[in-house]
Write a protein that holds these residues in place. Structure first.
Motif, PDB file in Angstrom:
ATOM      1  N   LEU A 126       0.825  -1.217   0.000  1.00 35.70           N
ATOM      2  CA  LEU A 126       0.000   0.000   0.000  1.00 35.70           C
ATOM      3  C   LEU A 126       0.852   1.257   0.000  1.00 35.70           C
ATOM      4  O   LEU A 126       2.086   1.170  -0.015  1.00 35.70           O
ATOM      5  CB  LEU A 126      -0.972  -0.010   1.181  1.00 35.70           C
ATOM      6  CG  LEU A 126      -0.434   0.237   2.589  1.00 35.70           C
ATOM      7  CD1 LEU A 126      -1.587   0.399   3.552  1.00 35.70           C
ATOM      8  CD2 LEU A 126       0.460  -0.874   3.056  1.00 35.70           C
ATOM      9  N   GLU A 180      -7.777   1.584  -4.569  1.00 31.58           N
ATOM     10  CA  GLU A 180      -6.972   2.776  -4.891  1.00 31.58           C
ATOM     11  C   GLU A 180      -5.613   2.813  -4.194  1.00 31.58           C
ATOM     12  O   GLU A 180      -4.603   3.125  -4.804  1.00 31.58           O
ATOM     13  CB  GLU A 180      -7.746   4.031  -4.449  1.00 31.58           C
ATOM     14  CG  GLU A 180      -8.754   4.508  -5.464  1.00 31.58           C
ATOM     15  CD  GLU A 180      -8.079   5.184  -6.647  1.00 31.58           C
ATOM     16  OE1 GLU A 180      -7.540   6.285  -6.449  1.00 31.58           O
ATOM     17  OE2 GLU A 180      -8.094   4.603  -7.755  1.00 31.58           O
ATOM     18  N   SER A 181      -5.600   2.505  -2.875  1.00 37.37           N
ATOM     19  CA  SER A 181      -4.358   2.695  -2.120  1.00 37.37           C
ATOM     20  C   SER A 181      -3.449   1.479  -2.133  1.00 37.37           C
ATOM     21  O   SER A 181      -2.434   1.472  -1.439  1.00 37.37           O
ATOM     22  CB  SER A 181      -4.646   3.075  -0.667  1.00 37.37           C
ATOM     23  OG  SER A 181      -5.959   3.411  -0.476  1.00 37.37           O
TER      24      SER A 181
END
Ligand code: GDP
Ligand code: MN
Length: 378
Positions: A227, A366-367
């Motif tokens: 991440l 997304e992350s």
């Protein structure tokens, strides 16, 4: 020309048939006392390949029956107060994997473990459990740190709302996990480690030995979740790393994974890191001259205290700088959660051994840096 009558022909035919039968008998595999080869099954027994799918795996002995083990251990840095959260985790780890493989546990703490902690953790496993106190020089300010400056900057990070911004013990923890856990006396006999934390969960049965997998395939670092880091915790980490690379070019192989951690060939850090609360790794890598030089360089720069450098970006940048693609392994088959993120395998085949909800899988959000990993390694 002599004529053979039909009464004369019969004995000749009978002896011919007997002769042929004798020849067939001597050529046949049944004439020996050994067991007939499986290609000639006894009558009325259906060979298993006609009943079962041709899957060789299912005829193999389970991996844990093989007594070969790596020199490896779980390493758990924890406080006495986290006992209950840790017990949940150990029980899952035992059920999913370790009750079959029996790898030892090394518990580390900056304070002595209580008898209660020792009793209630050792009771959950047949494996050996060891309890270590962290030496003071691995959990405190090194002499070159300006403590006043560190205090001021820390309070400011707290006021700015940065996660763990004003937390000093968290900084000692990050520095310890970056540079010291693998040098603890209890860890010295091991070659591989699996890092575990209180409260983490394991969802998939693991029927093979991941330490042996690492060893046999020359893997140095294994991970399950990747991440993006909070930039405000590491403002000068990349500048410091670039200076290190300039000063120690002999440690930077050409065929490395820098493109995993940088989108512009090393110009800037893209914030991608492996979440280090789960790691399966080769201790030789962390004890290597290049990793040691990198950690010492960072430690001297002071960012563990003046900023809040995490062990996750530190390990991951080291992986990106020093290792090549084949030395890093994504453990897709280890379903794992450290709140709030979970890696749950999405393939139907892997799901058969798991009880997690693949809809909660973090990998393609997304992350996550999974897409980056795929683009760099495929
Ligand atoms: P996070 O995962 O980044 O939110 O941080 P954690 O609070 O989970 O800490 C990471 C690991 O270090 C966990 O295994 C904690 O048990 C351990 N840890 C954190 N702070 C301390 C501390 O002050 N003392 C000890 N003994 N362990 C700590
Ligand atoms: Mn944690």
């Amino acid at each position: 020309m002599p004529v053979i009558s039909s009464t004369q022909r019969k004995p000749i035919l009978v002896s011919l048939v007997v002769f042929i039968l004798v020849i067939v008998f001597f050529l046949s595999p049944y004439q020996s006392t050994s067991i007939a080869p499986s290609s000639v099954p006894p009558k009325n027994v259906v060979p298993h390949e006609f009943v079962m799918p041709p899957d060789e795996e299912q005829f193999k002995e389970p991996a844990w029956k093989n007594t070969t083990r790596a020199k490896a251990a779980f390493v758990i840095l924890t406080r006495n107060s986290e006992l209950d959260d840790l017990r949940k985790t150990i029980q899952q780890l035992e059920a999913r994997f370790n009750s079959k493989f029996n790898y030892p546990y090394v518990f580390l703490n900056d304070e002595p473990f209580t008898d209660e902690f020792k009793e209630l953790t050792s009771g959950l496993t047949k494996a050996e459990t060891k309890y270590g106190l962290i030496p003071q020089e691995h959990w405190g300010y090194p002499e070159w740190i300006d403590v006043e400056k560190a205090d001021k900057l820390r309070h400011k990070m707290g006021k700015d709302g940065i996660l763990y911004g004003d937390n000093l013990s968290y900084r000692h923890m990050c520095r310890f996990e970056s540079g010291f856990f693998f040098r603890h006396p209890l860890m010295l006999e091991y070659e591989f480690y699996w890092r575990v934390e209180p409260s983490v969960e394991f969802f998939c049965d693991l029927d093979y030995d991941p330490f042996l997998y690492m060893k046999e395939n020359n893997k140095k670092y294994g991970w399950t979740i990747s991440l993006l880091e909070y930039e405000s915790t590491i403002p000068t980490l990349w500048e410091t790393t670039k200076k290190f690379m300039k000063e120690y070019p002999q440690y930077i192989p050409e065929n490395n994974l820098i493109d995993l951690i940088s989108n512009n060939g090393g110009g800037s850090y893209n914030l991608c890191h492996f979440w280090s609360n789960f790691e399966i790794g080769d201790l030789k890598f962390l004890r290597s001259p290049e990793y040691t030089a990198y950690f010492e360089y960072l430690d001297r720069a002071g960012g563990f205290f003046y900023e809040r450098w995490g062990d996750a970006p530190v390990h991951s940048i080291a992986v990106g700088m020093f290792l090549n693609q084949s030395e890093v392994h994504f453990f897709n088959d280890i379903g794992y959660k450290h709140a709030p993120f979970m890696h749950c395998p999405i393939s139907r085949e892997l799901q058969k051994k798991c009880h997690c909800d693949a809809g909660e899988n973090f990998d393609f959000t997304e992350s996550s840096c999974m897409r980056k990993w795929i683009s760099v390694t495929e």
